[in-house]
Scaffold this motif. Structure first.
Motif, mmCIF file in Angstrom:
data_model
loop_
_atom_site.group_PDB
_atom_site.id
_atom_site.type_symbol
_atom_site.label_atom_id
_atom_site.label_comp_id
_atom_site.label_asym_id
_atom_site.label_seq_id
_atom_site.Cartn_x
_atom_site.Cartn_y
_atom_site.Cartn_z
ATOM 1 N N LEU A 293 0.827 -1.217 0.000
ATOM 2 C CA LEU A 293 0.000 0.000 0.000
ATOM 3 C C LEU A 293 0.859 1.265 0.000
ATOM 4 O O LEU A 293 0.530 2.259 -0.666
ATOM 5 N N ALA A 294 1.952 1.232 0.750
ATOM 6 C CA ALA A 294 2.846 2.397 0.774
ATOM 7 C C ALA A 294 3.446 2.645 -0.599
ATOM 8 O O ALA A 294 3.507 3.787 -1.079
ATOM 9 N N LEU A 295 3.899 1.575 -1.262
ATOM 10 C CA LEU A 295 4.474 1.720 -2.597
ATOM 11 C C LEU A 295 3.438 2.255 -3.582
ATOM 12 O O LEU A 295 3.763 3.072 -4.468
ATOM 13 N N ALA A 296 2.196 1.837 -3.407
ATOM 14 C CA ALA A 296 1.127 2.320 -4.305
ATOM 15 C C ALA A 296 0.899 3.815 -4.107
ATOM 16 O O ALA A 296 0.726 4.576 -5.079
ATOM 17 N N ASP A 297 0.889 4.247 -2.838
ATOM 18 C CA ASP A 297 0.710 5.690 -2.567
ATOM 19 C C ASP A 297 1.867 6.499 -3.152
ATOM 20 O O ASP A 297 1.664 7.564 -3.754
ATOM 21 N N LEU A 298 3.069 6.011 -2.995
ATOM 22 C CA LEU A 298 4.243 6.736 -3.482
ATOM 23 C C LEU A 298 4.260 6.805 -5.005
ATOM 24 O O LEU A 298 4.612 7.845 -5.586
ATOM 25 N N SER A 299 3.872 5.728 -5.656
ATOM 26 C CA SER A 299 3.797 5.742 -7.124
ATOM 27 C C SER A 299 2.731 6.719 -7.587
ATOM 28 O O SER A 299 2.908 7.442 -8.588
ATOM 29 N N ARG A 300 1.651 6.779 -6.851
ATOM 30 C CA ARG A 300 0.567 7.715 -7.193
ATOM 31 C C ARG A 300 1.037 9.165 -7.082
ATOM 32 O O ARG A 300 0.731 10.000 -7.932
ATOM 33 N N ILE A 301 1.811 9.456 -6.042
ATOM 34 C CA ILE A 301 2.323 10.824 -5.854
ATOM 35 C C ILE A 301 3.288 11.170 -6.968
ATOM 36 O O ILE A 301 3.226 12.251 -7.574
ATOM 37 N N ALA A 302 4.234 10.253 -7.271
ATOM 38 C CA ALA A 302 5.227 10.525 -8.311
ATOM 39 C C ALA A 302 4.565 10.729 -9.666
ATOM 40 O O ALA A 302 4.980 11.600 -10.456
ATOM 41 N N ALA A 303 3.519 9.975 -9.919
ATOM 42 C CA ALA A 303 2.829 10.106 -11.210
ATOM 43 C C ALA A 303 2.050 11.418 -11.299
ATOM 44 O O ALA A 303 1.834 11.941 -12.407
ATOM 45 N N GLY A 304 1.657 11.937 -10.173
ATOM 46 C CA GLY A 304 0.843 13.154 -10.183
ATOM 47 C C GLY A 304 1.615 14.434 -10.014
ATOM 48 O O GLY A 304 1.023 15.513 -9.882
#
Length: 579
Positions: A500-511
């Motif tokens: 879940l943490a990796l998913a949140d971080l990928s979401r931030i980097a993509a945005g």
């Protein structure tokens, strides 16, 4: 009567005239009877004796009306003797108005009456240039209310103003100034009033004329006008106010040096000195005239403020604080600010400005922790008023904590979070009860709690923040940090939390845009988590190398330091695997 008796040649006839006047004085003035007695005693009423006795009596002290009557007798006697009007007018004026012994207001009234007498003797003169200045003054006054040609009136008054006699010159200039002011010609009026004051500073209207001259002076003429008037009337009651205004005009014109020197010309004993020093100090602060700050501090300390001068006292203390801060004496500045804030007469709306000055200066001097502590102490004194400032300092504290964590300095972050929480925090329930609490405030409080290992309370605030702002970068990032376990050295991290943490971080980097601060934060946090889990180490190393080619600075020294540490960890593990 005395003039009519001038035709009587015989002393006996004059005596008979005097006896008859004494028996029946109806219509006669006492001074006329006294004058006749003197003339009779002197041998007659011829022009010479009339002039001589009028002069003797004018040398004595007597009421203004009697002096005027004797002056008219003297004038008539001299004219009867064939003297020219110009010479007669000059002599009569000097006898009527000696240099001392007559009040200025009475002197002006007598001069105006004399002007009327001379004008009566000048009826046949038509050329203004040939008129006696006093006659011109009287004639201008007589025709002013008869719809006369303004040009003619102006010419008559100019003739009076050309007189070398200060009293006559002043009267002409005063009338000219009044007409100019009425016509809206302020600059001309000011110049004429100033010239009038210079001509006769003792004139009863001189002080008022000087005040009006300053008010009517144009921007370009004000300095010269004030200097001329200060020379003419050095003790004018408004002289210090003039200097204040002159300094303000100079400042508005960008002449800061002139403004400062003008204000400081005001002496210490003048009430305007207080305002002058405050203005000069504010100017020196605004213009960064550092070489004068020590002097400004002494000037402020030397001010003798009257009892009850609360506003000036507060202004002085504020300026002292700014000077101390500017000179690097933050300890005394902070102490002075606390003393000022604790003053019972400090208006409540001044509390935040005072605290803001100090906190911003401390921040500027790289003393952010001291600034935060200062504001939080303020909250103990004025909790309600200081709330907006405390909110602002909380935001800066959180930013400092995040920056410290970016720099891998957890102890600094913990110390600051502990200070803030000890003074500005209640509990999660109270904090979240209000719907007015912003997501940003919730995340800020969550960072404080997470930094001191209060992870569950921090997670609660993050969840509430995401309910109110589902796409917020800050709560997403902190949730990833909490799930990834970086703040507790990755202990007890589950596979699900890591995912879940990796998913949140990928979401931030993509945005976010590549190379931005939040992009670096998210990407480095992701790589650190992968390395901690011993996942994709080769890909992590390749990515860091690719970033180094694209972004040589690697997002700044703090991020670069963390990435170099990751490279060392990867290299150590690779060597360990080889062994």
């Amino acid at each position: 009567m005395a003039a009519a008796a001038g035709s009587v040649g015989e002393t006996a006839t004059a005596t008979t005239l005097l006896d008859r006047a004494a028996r029946d004085p109806l219509g006669l003035d006492a001074v006329e009877i006294a004058f006749l007695r003197r003339c009779v005693s002197a041998g007659g009423l011829d022009s010479r004796r009339r002039a001589e006795n009028a002069i003797r009596m004018l040398d004595e002290r007597m009421p203004p009306g009697d002096r005027m009557l004797l002056a008219s007798i003297l004038m008539q006697a001299r004219l009867d003797a064939g003297r020219p009007l110009g010479a007669v007018a000059g002599e009569v004026r000097r006898r009527l108005l000696p240099e001392s012994g007559i009040e200025s207001a009475v002197r002006v009234a007598l001069l105006r009456t004399l002007a009327d007498l001379i004008a009566d003797q000048s009826q046949e003169i038509s050329e203004i240039a040939d008129l006696h200045p006093l006659a011109a003054l009287s004639r201008a006054d007589r025709i002013a209310n008869r719809d006369a040609d303004a040009t003619v009136i102006e010419a008559l008054l100019m003739r009076a103003a050309e007189s070398p006699v200060p009293a006559i010159k002043a009267e002409g200039l005063l009338e000219l100034a009044v007409r100019s002011a009425d016509a809206g010609a302020d600059k001309t009026a000011s110049n004429r009033l100033t010239a009038m004051v210079e001509a006769l500073p003792s004139h009863p209207q001189a002080a008022k004329a000087a005040s009006l001259a300053v008010r009517l002076a144009t921007y370009d003429d004000l300095a010269a006008t004030v200097e001329r008037l200060l020379t003419a009337i050095p003790d004018h009651p408004e002289r210090h106010r003039w200097l204040l205004e002159l300094g303000i005009r100079a400042e508005q014109n960008g002449e800061t040096g002139i403004a400062r020197s003008t204000w400081l010309r005001i002496p210490n004993e003048a009430p305007e000195r207080i305002e002058a020093v405050l203005l000069a100090t504010r100017l020196d602060l605004d213009t960064q005239r550092r070489e004068t700050w020590a002097q400004n501090l002494m000037l402020l300390d030397a001010l003798d403020l009257p009892e009850g001068a609360t506003e000036a006292s507060i202004d002085r203390d504020l300026l002292r604080i700014e000077l101390l801060l500017g000179m690097g004496n933050t300890v005394d500045a902070e102490r002075s600010a606390i003393n000022l804030i604790e003053r019972p007469d400090l208006p409540i709306d001044q509390v935040v400005p005072v605290a803001t000055i100090v906190s911003e200066a401390l921040e500027a001097n790289q003393r952010s922790d001291d600034a935060i502590a200062f504001v939080l102490r303020l909250a103990d004194i004025h909790p309600t008023v200081a709330r907006p400032l405390v909110a602002g300092i909380m935001e800066r504290a959180v930013l400092r904590i995040v920056q410290a964590l970016d720099a891998d300095q957890p102890s600094s972050a913990q110390d600051l979070a502990t200070t803030v929480l000890s003074r500005g925090w209640t509990d999660v329930e109270t904090f979240t009860r209000s719907q007015d609490t912003t997501p940003s405030a919730l995340v800020g409080a969550a960072w404080l709690l997470a930094t001191v290992a209060r992870y569950e309370e921090a997670a609660t605030l993050v969840d509430i923040a995401l309910e109110r702002a589902p796409d917020g970068l800050e709560p997403l990032f902190l949730r990833a940090v909490l799930r990834g376990g970086r703040l507790n050295d990755r202990r007890e991290i589950s596979e699900e939390d890591a995912r879940l943490a990796l998913a949140d971080l990928s979401r931030i980097a993509a945005g976010t845009s590549r190379g931005s601060t939040w992009w670096w934060r998210a990407e480095i946090e992701r790589l650190e988590l992968l390395v901690a889990l011993d996942l994709d180490l080769a890909r992590v190393g390749d990515r860091i190398e690719r970033w180094r080619r694209q972004f040589p600075s690697l997002g700044g020294p703090d991020f670069a330091r963390r990435l170099r540490r990751l490279e060392r960890v990867i290299a150590d593990r690779e060597r360990s695997d080889t062994d």
